[in-house]
Write an enzyme that holds these catalytic residues in place. Sequence first.
Site, PDB file in Angstrom:
ATOM      1  N   ASP A  28     131.843  61.559 -65.958  1.00 44.48           N
ATOM      2  CA  ASP A  28     132.876  62.207 -66.769  1.00 44.48           C
ATOM      3  C   ASP A  28     134.237  61.596 -66.429  1.00 44.48           C
ATOM      4  O   ASP A  28     135.055  62.200 -65.741  1.00 44.48           O
ATOM      5  CB  ASP A  28     132.854  63.719 -66.494  1.00 44.48           C
ATOM      6  N   GLY A  49     141.973  73.287 -68.833  1.00 47.21           N
ATOM      7  CA  GLY A  49     143.284  72.673 -69.080  1.00 47.21           C
ATOM      8  C   GLY A  49     143.686  71.725 -67.962  1.00 47.21           C
ATOM      9  O   GLY A  49     144.583  70.907 -68.127  1.00 47.21           O
ATOM     10  N   SER A  91     141.372  69.797 -66.607  1.00 48.58           N
ATOM     11  CA  SER A  91     140.412  68.695 -66.720  1.00 48.58           C
ATOM     12  C   SER A  91     141.106  67.368 -66.907  1.00 48.58           C
ATOM     13  O   SER A  91     142.104  67.282 -67.620  1.00 48.58           O
ATOM     14  CB  SER A  91     139.501  68.923 -67.916  1.00 48.58           C
ATOM     15  N   GLY A  92     140.535  66.347 -66.312  1.00 44.90           N
ATOM     16  CA  GLY A  92     141.095  65.002 -66.439  1.00 44.90           C
ATOM     17  C   GLY A  92     142.179  64.745 -65.418  1.00 44.90           C
ATOM     18  O   GLY A  92     142.519  63.593 -65.158  1.00 44.90           O
ATOM     19  N   HIS A 106     135.103  64.122 -71.074  1.00 45.93           N
ATOM     20  CA  HIS A 106     134.825  65.291 -71.931  1.00 45.93           C
ATOM     21  C   HIS A 106     136.069  65.757 -72.697  1.00 45.93           C
ATOM     22  O   HIS A 106     135.954  66.544 -73.632  1.00 45.93           O
ATOM     23  CB  HIS A 106     134.194  66.423 -71.119  1.00 45.93           C
TER      24      HIS A 106
END
Length: 854
Positions: free
Chosen positions: A139, A241, A243-244, A87
Amino acid sequence: MFQHLLLPLVILAISPIPEASEDSVLSPAHEELEDLDCGHPELSARIMGGSDARPRSWPWQVSLNHGGSHICGGSLIAPSWVLSAAHCFVNNGTLEPAAEWSVLLGVHSQDGTLDGVQVRAVAAILVPDNYSSVELGADLALLRLASPARLGRAVRPVCLPRASHRFAYGTACWATGWGDVQEKDPLPLPWVLQEVELKLLGEAACQCLYSRPGPFNLTFQLLPGMLCAGYPEGRRDTCQGDSGGPLVCEEGGQWFQAGITSFGFGCGRRNRPGVFTAVAPYEAWIREQVMGSESEPAFPSQSPGLQSGSWELKDENCTIALPECGRAPQPGAWPWEAQVMVPGFKPCHGALVSESWVLVPASCFLESTDSPPHDLDNWRVLLPSRPRAEQVARLVPHKNASWDDTSDLVLLQLRAPVNLSVSPRPVCLPHPEHYFLPGSRCRLARWGSSGPASGPAALLEAELLGGWWCHCLYGRQGALVPPPGHPPHKLCPTYREEEKEAGHCWNESSWSLLCQEEGTWFLAGIRDFSSGCLRPRAFHPLQTHGPWIGHVTRGAYLEDQLAWDWGSEGEETKTQTCPPRTEHGACGLRPEPAPMGLLWPWMAEVHVAGDRVCTGILVAPGWVLAATHCVLRPGSTTVPYIEVYLGRAGAGPLPQGQQVSRLVISIRLPRHLGLRPPLALLELSSRIEPSPSALSICLHPGGIPLGASCWVLGWKDPQDRVPIAAAVSILTSRLCHCLYQGILTPGTLCVLYAEGQEDRCEVASAPLLLCQTQGGSWVFVGIALQGSRELFATTGPEEAWISHIVREAHFLAPSGSLYSPPEGSNLCPLDMAGASGSSSTVLFLLLLTPLIQD
Ligand code: 4AZ
């Protein structure tokens, strides 16, 4: 308060690393060895509720930049490969170009001095074909770096789990990132990488927590390939922030990446743990993508003893965390009630919002100067059940505190945190999107510097008004009514007990508004702006300040909404506007018909000397207009005993609490050259504050607003006094004049009833003539002349007199008028005087009129 996090155990298990400079490059031989190595930081140990990581403790953590800004986290899994979340790169179904991204490796703090940091361009971004949106899973993304990272002390890959790898429920793992430290609150400078310990939650537990009803009917199905980590009580979590970025768990001295930060509902909310993409199920996909590349990630096999673990446990019990704020043993005994004592100032009432912070109005200490006194040594805070007063360490004013009434707030930090228990206990605070349902049960609590205490006042029970009413009565002119989920401009309680204003003045102290959801109290609003001695009617919503309070206190109890029973209020979601208002505020608002609801909030019952009852109309908070013949007997010189009731003009019996009564203390009549004027103004013993049950009508300076539809409003029977409205059209002034030749005084107006509606209203009680403008406001036009159904005395000619006596009379701006007073023309089409009363004849004449006018 946020828990202070311990350093992870791996600190004790560090392997000796050769001393080298920050950006030292390992020898090629070393590099080969390191290629196979993974999950070994040189050192080990916010995100939300976390703390600064130590440099080099998470050497696989990377920052993914787009347009020079940090957007997402990622993890180095091989010299040329970074794992992250899909995402971060997919926008409206389109994958963003790899060339726009860069990868920063070996970053500890993003404060601009990027010593020893490696920057790599991205050669390719790979996303699973079945990725569509975060809630549907898959994701994850792989980034191929344009050139491999140089592995060193600060840059090392993490180990990836094989598909068969099992992480036990309850394992304490770590998430890292530069994301927000709470919702909408970015990590402050110098942007040091944050770490937080999160417990792996089983599928059943996570699903159970997320199945609890949540804001805006949020439903969420945990899918295969997702995992949850966090705590039922919230507070520690990943946030925007992050994320990932990786969620890593240590096993036998090696760190494996169990998850990729994906999403969640808000950050750190109770019963809403973070949701991660589980990495193990994607072993095959990852292998497939990296196959043939010169560097491949390491998938070490799991130690056999660990694999069975508690992963197999089924039926985990799901314990829903209850709020630790807002519980009061009984309404009025508020365990968060704080009293701030400052030498030279009146005691100031506020609320405990966490174990260390008290919220109070800034105006308590701003009376004489523009800045609060800064010597805090002598400040004391009294809290319930505390043996001694607390001392104050710090004062943080809201930046708009001295000029903005809605931000009149300071936060006081106590020198030592208090032990939270049944008492003292903090109040819950709402998030910005909190929607206090109409009808919510609320109470008042002391707020700010107050006059003498009045016990029952604090117990006064109130219900919250719907958004439309509150906004249209007190909100900003011209603004749309904020729909649920948007911060309201105001919060309005209506009180359940009957008005008993006499003897108690509400303006002696200011109040805060507490509203209850499922037994938990929220500080919903602050500082009324009541006028005179009336009860406070409108409060500034506190929810817009939630982020500021959270930011300063880092531990205030911002609670998710607890009640989601929308009931019949679903229509509130529609975009709504308010009818026009005058400079004195709202007038002529009318609720939608409801079985028990009030239909005609401006219609008054005028009880004269106990034996006559007429209609009247509220034209301003302290004034009712009525027919003179009702309130004054011909020839009588004494002013009778008159009472006025409002809040009774409903379809059925109404709750007592919505009824209001006042004595009439004077009757005013305009001068009418010897004639008895038809309209009388009744002055009430005290004001009636606007509410859905008693609200002033709008007035019109002359005639009927263009495009308005008009009604005669009266009672079918003066005994039971159920209001009845009959649709009417207004005759042109010439036709009216011709029909009723000789008997008309200036300002008299004639109506024509719709077929079959002629005798709906009883005449003796003086029915009212009202019109609804195209803008939606209800306008009062006139009162029936004595004994007549068709003739009405209008307010138009009396505008000057009314506005002179009643300052707050709501005269709308003049608009086009269908009716205008008769001007000279004596020319009548036929001898129509005899035709009055026969609507068919009048209709015939009406049709004829345009022809004759030409
Ligand atoms: C985000 O917006 C996000 N609390 C990441 C994680 C979580 C929520 C939001 C989980 O990137």
